[in-house]
Design a protein around this motif. Structure first.
Motif, PDB file in Angstrom:
ATOM      1  N   ASN A  77       0.831  -1.202   0.000  1.00  0.00           N
ATOM      2  CA  ASN A  77       0.000   0.000   0.000  1.00  0.00           C
ATOM      3  C   ASN A  77       0.865   1.251   0.000  1.00  0.00           C
ATOM      4  OD1 ASN A  77      -3.059  -0.451   0.377  1.00  0.00           O
ATOM      5  ND2 ASN A  77      -2.195  -1.924   1.804  1.00  0.00           N
ATOM      6  N   VAL A  78       1.657   1.415   1.039  1.00  0.00           N
ATOM      7  CA  VAL A  78       2.373   2.671   1.290  1.00  0.00           C
ATOM      8  C   VAL A  78       3.505   2.898   0.293  1.00  0.00           C
ATOM      9  CG1 VAL A  78       3.722   3.979   2.985  1.00  0.00           C
ATOM     10  CG2 VAL A  78       1.781   2.589   3.734  1.00  0.00           C
ATOM     11  N   GLY A  79       4.227   1.842  -0.039  1.00  0.00           N
ATOM     12  CA  GLY A  79       5.401   2.015  -0.894  1.00  0.00           C
ATOM     13  C   GLY A  79       5.175   1.652  -2.344  1.00  0.00           C
ATOM     14  N   GLY A  80       4.215   0.760  -2.607  1.00  0.00           N
ATOM     15  CA  GLY A  80       3.949   0.357  -3.979  1.00  0.00           C
ATOM     16  C   GLY A  80       5.012  -0.559  -4.553  1.00  0.00           C
TER      17      GLY A  80
ATOM     18  N   VAL B  70       0.666  -4.441  -7.207  1.00  0.00           N
ATOM     19  CA  VAL B  70      -0.139  -4.260  -8.418  1.00  0.00           C
ATOM     20  C   VAL B  70      -1.620  -4.108  -8.039  1.00  0.00           C
ATOM     21  CG1 VAL B  70      -0.983  -5.434 -10.489  1.00  0.00           C
ATOM     22  CG2 VAL B  70       1.461  -5.389  -9.992  1.00  0.00           C
ATOM     23  N   MET B  71      -2.050  -4.849  -7.021  1.00  0.00           N
ATOM     24  CA  MET B  71      -3.430  -4.696  -6.543  1.00  0.00           C
ATOM     25  C   MET B  71      -3.644  -3.292  -5.996  1.00  0.00           C
ATOM     26  SD  MET B  71      -4.409  -8.241  -4.647  1.00  0.00           S
ATOM     27  CE  MET B  71      -5.999  -7.538  -4.273  1.00  0.00           C
ATOM     28  N   GLY B  72      -2.600  -2.733  -5.387  1.00  0.00           N
ATOM     29  CA  GLY B  72      -2.696  -1.376  -4.862  1.00  0.00           C
ATOM     30  C   GLY B  72      -2.969  -0.366  -5.970  1.00  0.00           C
ATOM     31  N   TYR B  73      -2.352  -0.574  -7.135  1.00  0.00           N
ATOM     32  CA  TYR B  73      -2.619   0.311  -8.266  1.00  0.00           C
ATOM     33  C   TYR B  73      -4.103   0.290  -8.630  1.00  0.00           C
ATOM     34  CZ  TYR B  73       2.329   1.003  -9.431  1.00  0.00           C
ATOM     35  OH  TYR B  73       3.655   1.373  -9.415  1.00  0.00           O
ATOM     36  N   ALA B  74      -4.684  -0.909  -8.651  1.00  0.00           N
ATOM     37  CA  ALA B  74      -6.084  -1.058  -9.047  1.00  0.00           C
ATOM     38  C   ALA B  74      -7.039  -0.426  -8.030  1.00  0.00           C
ATOM     39  CB  ALA B  74      -6.414  -2.539  -9.235  1.00  0.00           C
TER      40      ALA B  74
END
Length: 411
Positions: free
Chosen positions: A361-364, A388-392
């Motif tokens: 989440n925080v760093g990607g 990658v899920m964080g991008y979505a």
């Protein structure tokens, strides 16, 4: 200040060499020192001192760009050559649960932090103008859930003013990097923490052992041919990933701009997606044998250079310029961390899942594999997949967080 990137690169290489030399030392002092301080943390912290004491000009340096755009995708390819997809699937749902918990912690943490800080400093609720604090906080939410593309999206969606945006970028970078430092310290003590919490680490241990067995089975003294092939695979696929990203991002921008909320218009998004996908595909080809010649070790070296360049972007003295905003960020991150630790304890999840779920989440994609690799290089792909899920999720979750911040900020 040193502005020559060649000199800065040499300084970073010297720092990394010093850390690894002392980490392998048999001297009693260094053995005791590294028992408490992870080597990876020093690779991140020592370069930050170069910026803090104004020895180098990291702001105008291109080293982070080179490391994140060239070395990071190459390292993802080389680290995924030995990927064990079955082993990753067998890790179970706990990694996903903690990733989503981390997202929730950021969504509710922002409004809670603003409520708490407004009781201390009512001026933080300074209306609804472009430089309203709550508007600036939406960009941090975008960055901490999705990344730079989502941060830029929030800036436009909530009409964030330039002054508050600049201040919030500093909060974003420093608080996120401080939290990463905490995670690296925890990673160095993972066995003790997991033993104390009673977490079941069997799936992680099995995955690590399977990768290590494969490495031992194919291990050999690398030849020049081996090293050239490793470079060819790593940077060759990186070139393909850049070519794909250079085509896909502008195409989506021109033909489907509404998909920007999924980061489809971000070149960095496509760069990471293509490099990781092709790296996993190569794991089913004869290129997998390159792991025996040390492919993942070279990939790990690239990761360490990335860590060092990330460190150069943290200037601790910036905390003194807007202390109330940094306290706001600390409270926000404390909510995120506290919720993660609570859920991890309730479901008895290993520290690895908590750390990678948070950093995804925080760093990607730039730092989630770094934290994952701190546990073991074979676990880096887990960090990439969650990032990658964080991008979505980034734009949706950050937008919802922004609506909550609007309610608190306008109150």
């Amino acid at each position: 200040m040193i502005t020559n990137d060649a000199i800065i690169l040499g300084l970073l290489a010297a720092i990394l060499g010093f850390v690894f030399y002392t980490a392998g030392s048999e001297q009693r002092f260094w053995k005791r020192f590294y028992r408490f301080v992870p080597a990876l943390l020093l690779c991140y912290f020592l370069p930050s001192l170069l910026t803090t004491f104004h020895i180098i000009d990291a702001h105008n340096s291109n080293l982070y760009y080179v490391a994140s755009r060239y070395l990071l995708p190459a390292s993802l390819v080389l680290l995924t050559l030995s990927v064990d997809l079955k082993g990753i699937i067998n890790l179970g749902p706990k990694a996903l649960i903690l990733f989503l918990t981390g997202t929730l912690g950021i969504v509710i943490g922002g409004p809670l932090a603003l409520l708490i800080m407004s009781a201390i400093d009512p001026s933080l609720l300074n209306g609804n103008g472009p430089d309203a604090i709550w508007r600036g906080m939406t960009t941090v939410a975008g960055s901490w859930i999705g990344g730079g593309a989502n941060q830029a999206a929030m800036k436009e969606v909530f009409d964030v003013g330039g002054q508050v945006f600049s201040a919030m970028v500093a909060v974003d970078v420093i608080i996120a990097n401080l939290w990463m430092a905490v995670l690296l310290i925890m990673a160095g003590n993972a066995k003790k923490i997991d033993a104390k919490s009673g977490a079941d680490t069997s799936a992680i241990d099995t995955l690590r052992e399977r990768v290590e067995t494969m490495q031992r089975k194919h291990a050999r003294n690398p030849t020049v041919q081996d090293l050239m092939l490793i470079a060819a695979v790593g940077f060759g696929i990186t070139a393909i990933a850049h070519a794909g990203a250079d085509f896909l991002a502008p195409w989506f921008q021109a033909n489907a701009p509404e998909l920007a909320r999924f980061s489809f218009t971000s070149q960095f998004f496509w760069l990471i997606i293509i490099a990781t996908t092709l790296g996993v595909a190569m794991a089913f080809s004869p290129a997998k044998k390159l792991e025996g010649a040390g492919a993942s070790k070279i990939g790990t070296i690239f990761i360490y250079f990335l860590v060092a360049t990330i460190g150069t972007h943290m200037d601790i003295t910036a905390l003194s310029e807007s202390p109330e905003l940094f306290l706001l960020g600390l409270i926000w991150m404390a909510v995120h961390a506290g919720l993660l630790l609570l859920v991890a304890k309730l479901i008895k999840a290993p520290l690895f899942f908590m750390a990678v779920g948070s950093q995804a989440n925080v760093g990607g994609a730039a730092s989630a594999p770094v934290v994952a690799a701190a546990f073991h290089p074979s676990l880096a792909p887990v960090g990439v997949l969650l990032a990658v899920m964080g991008y979505a999720l980034g734009t949706y979750a950050a937008w919802f967080c922004g609506q909550l911040l609007r309610v608190v900020g306008a109150g």
